[in-house]
Design an enzyme around this catalytic site. Structure first.
Site, PDB file in Angstrom:
ATOM      1  N   ASP B   8      15.756  22.111  -8.505  1.00 39.19           N
ATOM      2  CA  ASP B   8      16.079  22.681  -7.201  1.00 39.19           C
ATOM      3  C   ASP B   8      17.362  21.987  -6.746  1.00 39.19           C
ATOM      4  O   ASP B   8      17.340  20.819  -6.374  1.00 39.19           O
ATOM      5  CB  ASP B   8      14.921  22.420  -6.228  1.00 39.19           C
ATOM      6  CG  ASP B   8      15.252  22.846  -4.799  1.00 39.19           C
ATOM      7  OD1 ASP B   8      16.343  23.418  -4.572  1.00 39.19           O
ATOM      8  OD2 ASP B   8      14.404  22.613  -3.913  1.00 39.19           O
ATOM      9  N   LYS B  70      26.854  22.799  -1.466  1.00 38.49           N
ATOM     10  CA  LYS B  70      26.299  24.107  -1.838  1.00 38.49           C
ATOM     11  C   LYS B  70      26.903  25.220  -0.981  1.00 38.49           C
ATOM     12  O   LYS B  70      27.014  26.358  -1.424  1.00 38.49           O
ATOM     13  CB  LYS B  70      24.787  24.052  -1.651  1.00 38.49           C
ATOM     14  CG  LYS B  70      24.024  25.216  -2.247  1.00 38.49           C
ATOM     15  CD  LYS B  70      22.545  24.925  -2.159  1.00 38.49           C
ATOM     16  CE  LYS B  70      21.698  26.071  -2.663  1.00 38.49           C
ATOM     17  NZ  LYS B  70      20.268  25.729  -2.593  1.00 38.49           N
ATOM     18  N   GLU B 175      15.006  30.810  -4.995  1.00 38.71           N
ATOM     19  CA  GLU B 175      14.150  29.763  -4.436  1.00 38.71           C
ATOM     20  C   GLU B 175      12.816  30.290  -3.887  1.00 38.71           C
ATOM     21  O   GLU B 175      11.766  29.747  -4.227  1.00 38.71           O
ATOM     22  CB  GLU B 175      14.935  28.983  -3.373  1.00 38.71           C
ATOM     23  CG  GLU B 175      15.963  28.061  -4.041  1.00 38.71           C
ATOM     24  CD  GLU B 175      17.136  27.696  -3.155  1.00 38.71           C
ATOM     25  OE1 GLU B 175      17.073  27.943  -1.941  1.00 38.71           O
ATOM     26  OE2 GLU B 175      18.138  27.168  -3.698  1.00 38.71           O
ATOM     27  N   ASP B 197      11.937  30.932   3.779  1.00 43.40           N
ATOM     28  CA  ASP B 197      12.557  29.709   3.241  1.00 43.40           C
ATOM     29  C   ASP B 197      13.772  29.310   4.082  1.00 43.40           C
ATOM     30  O   ASP B 197      14.839  29.904   3.970  1.00 43.40           O
ATOM     31  CB  ASP B 197      12.966  29.984   1.776  1.00 43.40           C
ATOM     32  CG  ASP B 197      13.619  28.776   1.104  1.00 43.40           C
ATOM     33  OD1 ASP B 197      13.845  27.750   1.782  1.00 43.40           O
ATOM     34  OD2 ASP B 197      13.904  28.862  -0.104  1.00 43.40           O
TER      35      ASP B 197
END
Lengths: 195, 603
Positions: B8, B70, B175, B197
């Site tokens: 992850d 990211k 994810e 999420d």
């Protein structure tokens, strides 16, 4: 050997690929179950360690399966696909949207008049409530027509499943064309309301 | 047999997990910590620090420390102009090119920074496998997760990061879907699941149907620029309003305090921030607009799945930001049911990635993940309008094709512009690739029929092939990503990273050796200067011994500045040996002094 067989079956149409008859009323639970079973057979996840040709075949097959699933899952795209298979695909989108289908002449005429008047009202500064109310009312007959169409589509679909009569397909094509036209009309009203 | 892991790669934290005897487990450090902060710092001597150490350096050397990278993956310089100012590190690059992150005098692309994090995780996993006594502990393959709403450029950047870190990326998975795999393990349930999420930088909602072990995504939506970071920025703006000290380090100190306050307020009704009390009610009023922004995508995903909220059987929470009570309340309100949070929301994605990695290498067919492409794929047509070829929420792998022809006689090439997004106009969508279709046989205008086939693979990444149907000639396609790295660039970075990895490792070892030498020098000098030492007579420590200590000490000080780690270590050991007896004598003295009821300092 296995690879060649996999590739050849790509020539199958979507119905045959899922081992389904060319019918319009599907048992959806059965349809979904077939899709899952074939996914388990072809998905690239299970071919990670396979030879490159097999991996490629798995990718192509599962893409094709997903295409078939997407097309046949929805009643309208299912009818459209069947028409295409049977060589009765509606002509290009330009024609479909420009030519007023005969069965809708009356409604389209009335709606265009309303739209013209609403635009006039708006340019002369009418309150939104006034012209919005008018548009909402103008939408009602079109929506009634759409509901009528849904019922007709269902009835024609059942008839095709029972008889396999090509004349039924031709009626279905006309309904689909009208339906697309109605969808455009409703979208036009929606745009006017939100502008 | 080399090992395969699930990773992850998060905005704030990253984790690595693997499947052992059918059960996915997170790999932890010796303190039991599974999280590696997604922070990379370059010190003055160009040593690369990753994780906790890099996070600490945010407070001392902020301008050389990169976090939340990211957010920059798959982005161009223009895309990030507005948020670049929020970061203490340099965010630059040429116009129309990939973002470059400047740390000290070195520049990195976001995939390179991410690769440092991935390499740290790889290293952590390899150490773990070595401890487990595995013969081959090398980790060379991984499944890496991305937000479901990541576009092709962002996915490709993530895959590139893996390659730069020396990992074969078996699959990029989403994810929320990974989380659902982890949740689906223990029981064979069927039904419709919504996965909400909210992570550090991104928000996703995915709606899945689970049946016969098949996890089929019906729809997905989200915002790749919405997460805990935005909450931090809101809180910081509030506190910063009245502050003068805005050095990067002070701002990072504050950011740390803000994050702590945010965590506190998930547990308590009130806390203090910057010396001021702040209540949960105030906090919630402040962040309500952010939480509200997640609900639109949820409703859109429901509509796309053709479902009402009441038709959702289970709701699963993923991402650290779902610990916030307001988030939980809003999700519960929307779906009308209490969300699941049995699994640690920080770890569940990595666990799912490990499960997927295991499926890929073992061919275990118990479970199957069927995901969708989050955004429609299209090409530019006349008048700057997009013609869609693969619609959003299509199950992947998926294909689409489009027919092209020529506009003038004997034209042998056609320009094609591929975009991703839902809008009508080219300018409002994400430009993915521009390429030239070459090798079309010369024919009168309009006669060639070039079929261009677009293939989205199971990772959600696009490839393009073309064929002229009249002549059956395959076309060559040169694909240049609009905001990405070419294969050659990735190769080069991979090679560089090997060189740097060794250089970085050597630099780190050298620093550790110097640190140890310095502490031995300090301890020795302290003893030699102490009043105690003067009182020790030559019967206990001979003059020769004194001389020996002094000369070894001088020797170590001389080699301390050299870059020869082994020499430094040799002299350090020598000094340790030379002072061992002295240390014993001193120790005895202090013990007897203590027994005599005196403080050592008084002796």
């Amino acid at each position: 050997m296995r690879v060649r067989k996999l590739l050849r079956s790509l020539n199958l149409d979507f119905f045959s690929f899922l081992s389904l008859p060319r019918k319009l009323n599907l048992d959806m639970a059965d349809f979904e179950q077939r899709y899952r079973a074939l996914s388990r057979q072809f998905h690239p996840d299970y071919f990670y360690n396979a030879a490159p040709a097999e991996r490629r075949a798995s990718l192509e097959k599962s893409s094709y399966l997903n295409d078939a699933y997407r097309t046949l899952r929805h009643p309208i795209s299912r009818v459209e696909y069947l028409l295409k298979l049977e060589g009765l695909a509606p002509q290009g989108p330009e024609q479909a949207s420009k030519q007023v289908p005969a069965g809708l002449l009356e409604e389209v005429f009335a709606l265009n008049e309303e739209l013209d008047e609403v635009r006039e009202q708006r340019s002369s500064g009418a309150a939104p409530d006034v012209w919005k109310g008018r548009l909402e009312r103008a939408r009602l007959p079109i929506e009634a027509k759409r509901a009528e169409h849904e019922a007709q589509l269902q009835e024609l679909s059942a008839r095709w499943d029972a008889t396999g009569d090509r004349a039924v397909l031709e009626s279905l094509r006309d309904r689909i064309l009208e339906r697309n036209y109605i969808t455009n009309l409703l979208a036009g009203i929606e745009r006017e309301l939100n502008s | 047999m080399s090992k395969v892991v699930g990773i992850d790669l998060g905005t704030t934290n990253s984790l690595v997990a693997y499947v052992k005897n059918g059960v996915p487990i997170v790999i932890r450090d010796t303190d039991g910590d599974g999280l590696v902060p997604s922070v990379v710092s370059v010190s003055q001597d160009n040593t690369i620090h990753v994780g906790r150490e890099a996070q600490r350096r945010l407070l001392t050397d902020a301008a050389r420390t990169a976090y939340s990278v990211k957010r920059f993956m798959g982005k161009g310089r223009e895309d990030v102009r507005h948020e670049a100012e929020h970061f203490p590190f340099r965010v630059g690059g040429d116009s129309g090119e990939v973002v470059r992150i400047g740390l000290g005098d070195r520049e990195f692309t976001p995939p390179e920074i991410s690769a440092f994090i991935l390499r740290e995780l790889k290293h952590r996993a390899e150490e773990h496998f070595a401890e487990q006594g595995e013969v081959d502990n090398e980790v060379d393959r991984a499944v890496i997760t991305v937000p479901a709403y990541f576009n092709d450029a962002q996915r490709t950047a993530t895959r590139d990061a893996g390659r730069i870190a020396g990992l074969e990326v078996l699959r990029i998975i989403n994810e929320p879907t990974a989380a659902s795999l982890a949740y689906g393990l223990d029981k064979k349930h069927s039904g419709v699941v919504a996965v909400y999420d909210l992570g550090g930088g991104t928000f996703d909602i995915s709606i899945l149907r689970v049946e016969d072990g098949v996890f089929q995504v019906l729809s997905t939506n989200g915002d790749t620029h919405l997460g805990g970071d935005d909450i931090d920025v809101l809180l910081m703006d509030r506190v910063l309003a009245g502050r003068v000290d805005r050095t990067p380090e002070a701002v990072q100190e504050l950011r740390k305090a803000v994050i702590q306050a945010k965590l506190d307020l998930s547990e308590r009704d009130e806390t203090t921030l910057n010396g001021q009390p702040i209540s949960r009610a105030e906090f919630e009023a402040l962040i309500a607009p952010i939480v509200e922004r997640t609900l639109g995508p949820c409703r859109q995903a429901l509509t796309d799945a053709g479902l009402e909220p009441s038709q959702i059987d289970e709701v699963v929470l993923v991402g650290g930001s779902t610990r916030i009570p307001l988030v939980r309340r809003k999700v519960e309100e929307l779906f009308g049911r209490r969300p699941h949070s049995e699994l640690n929301p920080d770890e569940v994605v990595a666990l799912g990635a490990a499960v997927q990695a295991d499926i890929l290498v073992t061919g275990n067919r118990e479970m199957l993940l069927l995901d969708v492409t989050p955004l429609s794929l299209g090409i530019e047509t006349m008048g700057g309008v997009v013609s869609k070829i693969i619609l959003r929420n299509s199950t992947i792998p998926a294909t689409g094709s489009e027919m092209f022809t020529t506009a003038v006689d004997n034209q042998t090439a056609v320009d094609i512009h591929v975009l991703q997004g839902e809008r009508e106009l080219v300018a409002d969508n994400r430009s993915l690739y521009r390429f030239k279709l070459r090798g079309i046989p010369p024919m009168p205008a309009g006669l060639p029929r070039v079929q261009v086939q677009f293939q989205i693979d199971a990772s959600g990444i696009l490839s393009v092939t073309a064929r002229e149907l009249r002549t059956e000639i395959e076309q060559t396609i040169e694909v240049k990503p609009s905001y990405g790295l070419t294969d050659e660039e990735v190769e080069r970075m991979l090679l560089e990273s090997f060189e740097h990895a060794e250089a970085d490792f050597a630099a780190r070892q050298l620093i550790e050796a110097r640190n140890e030498a310095e502490s031995v020098i300090q301890a020795t000098e302290k003893s030699l200067r102490s009043p105690e030492f003067a009182s020790i007579d030559t019967t206990e420590i001979s003059a020769d011994e004194r001389k020996k200590i002094e000369s070894v000490l001088a020797g170590l000080k001389m080699v301390l500045k050299s870059t020869d780690r082994e020499t430094i270590q040799k002299w350090t050991h020598a000094l340790n040996d030379a002072t061992q007896h002295l240390a014993e004598v001193m120790m005895n003295r202090s013990v007897s002094a203590a027994l005599a009821g005196k403080n050592v300092d008084d002796v």
